[in-house]
Design a protein around this motif. Structure first.
Motif, PDB file in Angstrom:
ATOM      1  N   PRO A  70      55.503  83.175  77.790  1.00  0.00           N
ATOM      2  CA  PRO A  70      54.207  83.031  77.245  1.00  0.00           C
ATOM      3  C   PRO A  70      53.743  81.665  77.797  1.00  0.00           C
ATOM      4  O   PRO A  70      54.372  80.950  78.556  1.00  0.00           O
ATOM      5  N   TRP A  71      52.379  81.498  77.981  1.00  0.00           N
ATOM      6  CA  TRP A  71      51.780  80.539  78.486  1.00  0.00           C
ATOM      7  C   TRP A  71      50.648  80.071  77.658  1.00  0.00           C
ATOM      8  O   TRP A  71      49.857  80.960  77.170  1.00  0.00           O
ATOM      9  N   GLY A  72      50.617  78.907  77.298  1.00  0.00           N
ATOM     10  CA  GLY A  72      49.060  78.255  76.703  1.00  0.00           C
ATOM     11  C   GLY A  72      48.159  77.853  77.522  1.00  0.00           C
ATOM     12  O   GLY A  72      47.233  78.651  77.701  1.00  0.00           O
ATOM     13  N   VAL A  73      48.463  76.724  78.197  1.00  0.00           N
ATOM     14  CA  VAL A  73      47.426  76.203  79.440  1.00  0.00           C
ATOM     15  C   VAL A  73      48.160  75.298  80.298  1.00  0.00           C
ATOM     16  O   VAL A  73      47.778  74.821  81.088  1.00  0.00           O
ATOM     17  N   GLY A  74      49.365  75.244  80.100  1.00  0.00           N
ATOM     18  CA  GLY A  74      50.286  74.893  81.207  1.00  0.00           C
ATOM     19  C   GLY A  74      50.314  73.347  81.444  1.00  0.00           C
ATOM     20  O   GLY A  74      50.542  72.920  82.395  1.00  0.00           O
ATOM     21  N   THR A  75      50.162  72.636  80.116  1.00  0.00           N
ATOM     22  CA  THR A  75      50.188  71.078  80.290  1.00  0.00           C
ATOM     23  C   THR A  75      51.757  70.645  80.130  1.00  0.00           C
ATOM     24  O   THR A  75      51.956  69.360  80.016  1.00  0.00           O
TER      25      THR A  75
END
Ligand SMILES: Cc1cc2nc3c(=O)[nH]c(=O)nc-3n(C[C@H](O)[C@H](O)[C@H](O)COP(=O)(O)OP(=O)(O)OC[C@H]3O[C@@H](n4cnc5c(N)ncnc54)[C@H](O)[C@@H]3O)c2cc1C
Length: 467
Positions: free
Chosen positions: A77-82
């Motif tokens: 899963p990936w949110g926005v990669g921060t």
């Protein structure tokens, strides 16, 4: 086993099935999309997925996970990669499941101080939309992280000292399990006592146990009055003792941050706020009445003066408060801008507040003994410190890793944790046996139960990943 296994490749037939579930526009093998989702904001190496997908609903997410589980394909899963620990890097390739397009508010329950959202909404975007209700979602990790990524990492940030971390501000979630089962955990009731607390099992599990597809969050009223306080000290020891004293005063700060002398000097060069080159404590207080705020500020000033503050600035004016805090809020960008030829490793440990002075003293000691350049910036009110190491080559990177190991050991010896808010990801996995002992075996058992094929975010959290 969880991480030594190999996964099946994403074949053209699988791509066709993904397009059937999601629509062709939500499936991409284009190099630009793969590269954009190969690395988060950490110093860990990029690793490409085989395909990037953007689910648009919980049901689509469930259908994809069932497909991936049946074929033993890795899913990250990936949110926005921060993230700062490689948490969302797709180490085993496979499917990168981005929630960037599931970014809507589902329902505002203003009378209950709650909002239900899709996981891909950025917390800053959410708060902009909530402003007209006079409410906000308090956890603030600085970057415009998604709610899904924040819950998965149990992100915290600047306001945790008053409002708590992500785990303290969520009531209910829709979660898809590795086999495609779509379940609800928690309830919209603020009090909950019905069985095992599955809600908080998934919070902080970094996408390794299930995928969050909806969340109901607690909100708080936007405070009527806010103040900013900055105070500088000649030694980091007196700055840290001030933090402990403010915490002990019962004043309930909304933010209580420490910036060391080297970092103050760097921040001073921007924004026209002269911080000098000594440690600075940044504080914020919230109140429903101006008089309460003013009385509190007097006490804070007394504490700072008793601790030998070199200077003290405070304001209740909104524009001035924002001006004073601007450099702290943008400290990461400022640091990166001022070291154009360097990468950064950002350490993250936390200890009980009474042990904070000893932890900070230890970091100063080993920094001087090893002759290493680093900056300290911390959510001091929570006993949380980030030691930031710039590096330009592998030798400097290795030195930073060595220092990180020493700081983690010290934090653990003081009753603390190897990560206060960034999560385990890749970088902290090797410290979990020392922190958790046999409890780590229980975590493995839970992983085995919920994700027997190990498809969810493989290579993270558990030390046997070897990364
Ligand atoms: C400048 C800067 C400052 C920062 N300051 C702070 C700070 O003060 N406090 C703090 O806590 N963090 C801080 N961070 C770190 C980061 O913002 C947080 O870790 C945040 O939670 C990551 O969110 P994201 O949306 O970017 O998620 P990502 O980085 O994309 O993913 C994070 C993890 O969540 C998983 N995930 C994402 N979406 C889902 C989902 N829907 N379901 C299940 N799992 C999911 C991923 O697999 C990964 O394991 C900072 C980062 C930067 C760059």
């Amino acid at each position: 086993m969880i991480s030594t296994q190999t996964f099946a490749p994403v074949t053209p037939a699988i791509i066709d099935q993904l397009k059937h579930i999601l629509g062709a526009e939500n499936v991409s093998t284009a190099k630009a999309d793969v590269d954009l989702h190969a690395k988060d904001q950490s110093q860990h190496e990029a690793h490409p997925a085989e395909v990037v997908i953007w689910p648009m609903s919980g049901q689509q997410t469930a259908d994809v996970l069932k497909l991936a589980n049946d074929h033993h394909i890795a899913v990250t899963p990936w949110g926005v990669g921060t993230g700062l620990e490689g948490n969302s890097i797709p180490l085993h390739g496979g499917i990168l499941m981005s929630f960037e397009r599931m970014n809507q508010i589902v329902e505002v329950h203003a009378d209950d101080f709650q909002v239900t959202v899709q996981p891909g909404i950025g917390h800053k975007d959410l708060n902009e939309k909530l402003a007209r209700y006079g409410l906000f979602f308090a956890p603030d990790p600085g970057a415009n992280a998604t709610v899904g990524g924040m819950l998965a990492n149990n992100a915290a940030g600047i306001r945790t000292v008053k409002y708590g971390a992500s785990k303290d501000n969520v009531l209910k979630m829709q979660v898809v399990l590795a086999d495609g089962r779509l379940i609800h955990v928690g309830s919209r009731s603020v009090k909950q006592s019905a069985g095992y607390d599955l809600l908080h099992l998934f919070v902080g599990s970094e996408g390794t146990l299930g995928v969050i597809t909806e969340a109901t969050l607690k909100l708080v009223p936007v405070p009527q009055f806010m103040s900013a306080v900055l105070a500088s000290f000649s030694t980091i020891a007196s700055a840290v003792e001030t933090v402990v004293a403010v915490r002990g005063s019962g004043l309930d700060p909304a933010a209580l941050e420490l910036v060391d002398g080297a970092h103050s000097k760097m921040l001073s060069s921007v924004d026209g706020v002269e911080l000098g080159d000594q440690p600075v404590v940044f504080m914020e207080f919230h109140a429903a009445q101006e008089a309460t705020l003013a009385a509190g500020l007097e006490i804070v000033q007394e504490i700072c003066e008793e601790m030998g503050a070199l200077w003290f600035k405070s304001t209740t004016d909104t524009a001035e408060r924002k001006r004073l805090w601007h450099a702290r809020h943008h400290s990461y960008e400022i640091m990166v801008r001022m070291h154009p030829d360097k990468q950064f490793f950002i350490n993250d440990v936390a200890v009980p507040i009474s042990a904070y002075p000893e932890l900070i003293g230890y970091v100063e000691q080993i920094r001087d003994e090893h002759g290493v350049t680093c900056y300290m910036i911390g959510h001091a009110g929570d006993g949380n410190i980030h030691v930031e190491f710039p590096f330009a080559n592998e030798a400097q990177h290795q030195k930073a890793m060595e220092m990180n190991g020493l700081i983690v050991q010290k934090a653990l010896s003081l009753g603390g944790t190897c990560t206060g808010e960034h999560g385990v990801g890749i970088g902290k996995a090797k410290y979990l046996p020392a922190e958790h002992g046999e409890a780590l075996d229980v975590m493995r058992d839970i992983k085995q139960l919920l994700d027997p094929n190990g498809i969810l975010n493989p290579g993270k959290i558990f030390p046997e990943s070897g990364h």
